[in-house]
Design an enzyme around this catalytic site. Structure first.
Site, short mmCIF file in Angstrom:
data_model
loop_
_atom_site.label_atom_id
_atom_site.label_comp_id
_atom_site.label_asym_id
_atom_site.label_seq_id
_atom_site.Cartn_x
_atom_site.Cartn_y
_atom_site.Cartn_z
N TYR A 120 8.15 -10.88 4.18
CA TYR A 120 6.87 -10.99 4.88
C TYR A 120 6.09 -12.21 4.36
O TYR A 120 5.59 -13.03 5.13
CB TYR A 120 6.07 -9.70 4.65
CG TYR A 120 4.73 -9.64 5.32
CD1 TYR A 120 4.62 -9.47 6.69
CD2 TYR A 120 3.55 -9.72 4.57
CE1 TYR A 120 3.38 -9.38 7.30
CE2 TYR A 120 2.31 -9.63 5.17
CZ TYR A 120 2.23 -9.46 6.54
OH TYR A 120 1.00 -9.37 7.14
N LYS A 124 4.92 -15.71 6.11
CA LYS A 124 3.49 -16.04 6.24
C LYS A 124 3.19 -17.43 5.69
O LYS A 124 2.40 -18.17 6.28
CB LYS A 124 2.63 -14.97 5.55
CG LYS A 124 2.56 -13.66 6.34
CD LYS A 124 1.92 -13.86 7.70
CE LYS A 124 2.12 -12.69 8.63
NZ LYS A 124 1.68 -12.96 10.01
N1 SER Z 1 -1.38 -5.16 5.69
C1 SER Z 1 -0.26 -6.03 5.43
C2 SER Z 1 0.83 -5.32 4.75
O1 SER Z 1 0.53 -4.42 3.99
C3 SER Z 1 -0.68 -7.20 4.60
O2 SER Z 1 -0.99 -8.28 5.38
O3 SER Z 1 1.96 -5.66 4.92
#
Ligand code: SER
Length: 295
Positions: A120, A124
């Site tokens: 993730y 990003k």
């Molecule tokens: N709310 C998201 C997550 O916990 C963070 O950007 O993956």
């Protein structure tokens, strides 16, 4: 702000809009991985600004890294190409997830080390860089914010590291025990959804001549650990019970993220200012969830 169907909601199969979203304006099937589909929608509605919110959140992205890459990166380049060809502005959120273990965790600066270890986070950081690239190279008006964990009483999140901070309210209001997957003492930035929406709209309406940064701005409104949140909710529900069953995947991600971001650049460059702190959010969450569940 934009009445009469001026916003087109994009959805994917299985997530057809319903309720207020369906009633409030047009909706179109919009898979970010399908560039032709996106281009046709932009033409049909003469869209000038794209909010690219498609992403797998951090914990689910660890289970499905290739799908996360496909949605986050191939989706983004499709959006940016359509925007370049058709002259759209683009908002693609970044996140507290764009930081990593070597990032200063306290008052995390706007410009600092970004070496995340989650898929993730990797997507990003790449999103921030690619969005800036399209601005500098092609003049595409890309802008964005690094969202904290977002807390809403409307839609439950799925597969994020910060989801606990939403689910705990549901448990409290329904009178259930809460099992917390994040350890006591783990601080993360969080934000109430109305502030997140305000930020998303305000950054796109900001005076571009004042922007030194673009992708992406730290924004913050509150930071807490599970104990602080639990004790705040217990002011309303004194018998509410919580126990810990820490999830190692989410805990490792949470440990690598900031405890609290410094958002002074957003405040200086486009007058960012949150409305909700923990007290105001908790009161509103509980009131709205009680209404939702007729309690
Ligand atoms: N709310 C998201 C997550 O916990 C963070 O950007 O993956």
């Amino acid at each position: 702000m934009y009445p009469d169907g001026n916003i087109v909601a994009g959805y994917i199969p299985g997530a057809e809009p319903k309720g207020i979203l369906l009633e409030s304006g047009p909706a179109e099937l919009a898979d970010v991985r399908n560039a032709q589909q996106l281009a046709a929608i932009v033409d049909k509605y003469r869209i000038d600004t794209i909010y690219n919110l498609a992403a797998l959140l951090s914990a689910v992205a660890e289970r499905k890294p290739l799908l996360a890459w496909d949605i986050q990166m191939n989706g983004l380049i499709n959006i940016l190409e359509v925007a370049r060809e058709k002259g759209c502005a683009v908002f693609t959120p970044s996140s507290i997830g764009s930081f990593g273990p070597e990032t200063p965790h306290m008052n995390t600066p706007q410009d600092t080390i970004q070496r995340p270890r989650s898929m993730y986070g990797v997507t990003k950081v790449a999103t921030e860089l690619l969005s800036d690239y399209y601005f500098h190279k092609y003049g595409v008006d890309t802008r964005s914010v690094r969202f904290p964990g977002l807390i809403s009483n409307v839609t439950l999140p799925g597969g994020g590291t910060t989801d606990y901070a939403v689910e705990i309210y549901y448990a409290a209001v329904k009178g259930e025990e809460f099992v917390c997957p994040i350890a006591a003492g783990t601080y993360m930035d969080m934000m109430y959804m109305p502030d997140a929406l305000k930020a998303a709209v305000d950054i796109m309406n900001a005076d571009p001549s004042r922007l030194i940064h673009r992708n992406s701005f730290n924004i913050a409104s509150m930071s807490f650990d599970p104990e602080i949140l639990y004790n705040k909710i217990r002011e309303t529900y004194p018998d509410f019970k919580m126990r810990y069953e820490v999830d190692p995947v989410r805990q490792a991600i949470a440990d690598s993220w900031p405890d609290k971001m410094d958002d002074s650049c957003a405040r200086a460059e486009w007058d960012w200012k949150p409305t909700y702190g923990l007290d105001e959010m908790t009161a509103d969450m509980i009131a709205c969830l009680k209404k939702k569940f007729n309690l």
